[in-house]
Design a protein around this motif. Structure first.
Motif, PDB file in Angstrom:
ATOM      1  N   CYS A 145      65.711 -13.757 -23.398  1.00 55.49           N
ATOM      2  CA  CYS A 145      66.216 -14.865 -22.569  1.00 55.49           C
ATOM      3  C   CYS A 145      65.231 -15.292 -21.482  1.00 55.49           C
ATOM      4  CB  CYS A 145      67.566 -14.491 -21.953  1.00 55.49           C
ATOM      5  SG  CYS A 145      67.429 -13.250 -20.645  1.00 55.49           S
ATOM      6  N   CYS A 178      70.805  -8.686 -22.341  1.00 51.66           N
ATOM      7  CA  CYS A 178      70.494  -8.872 -23.772  1.00 51.66           C
ATOM      8  C   CYS A 178      70.519  -7.546 -24.541  1.00 51.66           C
ATOM      9  CB  CYS A 178      69.129  -9.526 -23.945  1.00 51.66           C
ATOM     10  SG  CYS A 178      69.046 -11.183 -23.263  1.00 51.66           S
ATOM     11  N   CYS A 214      66.092  -7.441 -21.031  1.00 55.75           N
ATOM     12  CA  CYS A 214      66.928  -7.294 -19.830  1.00 55.75           C
ATOM     13  C   CYS A 214      68.231  -6.570 -20.185  1.00 55.75           C
ATOM     14  CB  CYS A 214      67.210  -8.657 -19.194  1.00 55.75           C
ATOM     15  SG  CYS A 214      68.434  -9.635 -20.086  1.00 55.75           S
ATOM     16  N   SER A 235      64.553 -14.068 -18.728  1.00 52.55           N
ATOM     17  CA  SER A 235      64.924 -13.817 -17.332  1.00 52.55           C
ATOM     18  C   SER A 235      64.083 -12.663 -16.785  1.00 52.55           C
ATOM     19  CB  SER A 235      66.422 -13.496 -17.224  1.00 52.55           C
ATOM     20  OG  SER A 235      66.692 -12.295 -17.903  1.00 52.55           O
ATOM     21  N   CYS A 243      62.175 -10.907 -19.909  1.00 55.61           N
ATOM     22  CA  CYS A 243      62.966 -10.486 -21.070  1.00 55.61           C
ATOM     23  C   CYS A 243      62.490 -11.250 -22.307  1.00 55.61           C
ATOM     24  CB  CYS A 243      64.449 -10.754 -20.823  1.00 55.61           C
ATOM     25  SG  CYS A 243      65.455 -10.506 -22.308  1.00 55.61           S
TER      26      CYS A 243
HETATM   27 ZN   LIG Z   1      67.528 -11.134 -21.600  1.00 54.02          ZN
END
Ligand SMILES: [Zn+2]
Length: 266
Positions: A161, A184, A181, A163, A158
């Motif tokens: 973030c 977000c 993601c 992730s 992402c």
């Molecule tokens: Zn994210």
């Protein structure tokens, strides 16, 4: 002391008529910087340099530095891309590539990988055996253009973030620079482009320098083109003019001669 005479290898991107018989040439130097230079008298029949300054030509230029703009004193042809120019389909794609090169290059700022990518892509287009390969070559160029100019989208985690991403639901947000993601995503309502896992796989393959896929599902090529056009257009902050012309030529029988209206719209 300032050296006024210098030489450079360059790819001619644009040749604009200026005044009575002169031309302003826009080119990408082998160092990857954009060059604007004046060719005095180049459109006169007696000119020895005019014939070497048409777009889509690799040349060696001898230049003289003047206060406002370099002046082209000599030009020697190094590569003419004749097979590219002999195919209307490939040539329109080459003009699209050159419009992007012009848009993403800067005067006075070198970027050698941009020059290498430009030549590699034009040579790739020249040797493309069919329209699907031509389109893939253009898409591959667009993604690598984003890479060498520092606008490469995030494709693996992402972009916000960091992730990991849900492989069943990929969302791309152009202005934040890549895949996002689902968590977000809520911070960017209405701005996500949902893309298929196949397209993400192809983009990652391009990113890793993999060979071009010769056969792709039609949906993926359309999706990729839309994504790359939106990304390059966003960073360029304008519509890419030659894309519309390219689509127009793709949608018709390319054996037709180019009409005056077509020529004006280039
Ligand atoms: Zn994210």
């Amino acid at each position: 002391m300032l050296k006024r005479h210098h030489k450079t290898e360059a790819l001619i991107l644009k040749a604009s008529p200026y005044g009575e018989g002169h031309t302003i040439v826009t080119a990408l130097t082998s160092g990857g910087a954009q060059l604007k230079a004046m060719a005095y008298g180049s459109r006169k029949l007696t000119s020895r340099i005019g014939g070497h300054l048409s777009p889509l030509t690799r040349v060696e230029l001898a230049l003289y530095k003047s206060r406002d703009m370099d002046i082209i004193k000599q030009a020697q042809n190094l590569e003419s891309f004749l097979e590219l120019k002999n195919s209307l389909s490939r040539m329109t794609k080459a003009f699209f590539v050159m419009e992007l090169i012009e848009g993403f290059s800067n005067t006075g700022v070198g970027n050698r990988p941009l020059f290498d990518l430009s030549l590699m892509s034009l040579r790739g287009l020249q040797s493309s055996s069919n329209r699907d390969i031509e389109d893939l070559t253009v898409s591959c160029f667009q993604l690598n253009l984003l890479k060498v100019t520092g606008f490469m989208p995030e494709l693996y985690t992402c972009v916000e973030c960091r992730s990991s991403l849900n492989s069943n639901n990929y969302n791309f947000i152009i202005d934040i620079g890549g895949l996002c993601c689902t968590k977000c995503l809520s911070g960017h309502p209405g701005r996500a482009i949902n893309i298929s896992s196949k397209s993400v796989e192809i983009l990652r393959q391009f990113d890793k320098g993999g060979t071009l896929f010769s056969e792709l599902p039609l949906g993926s090529t359309v999706e990729l083109r839309r994504l790359l056009d939106s990304s390059t257009g966003f960073w360029l902050d304008r519509e890419i003019r030659s894309r519309r012309f390219m689509e127009h030529m793709n949608s018709r029988d390319i054996r037709e001669p180019m009409s005056a209206i077509d020529m004006e719209s280039v």
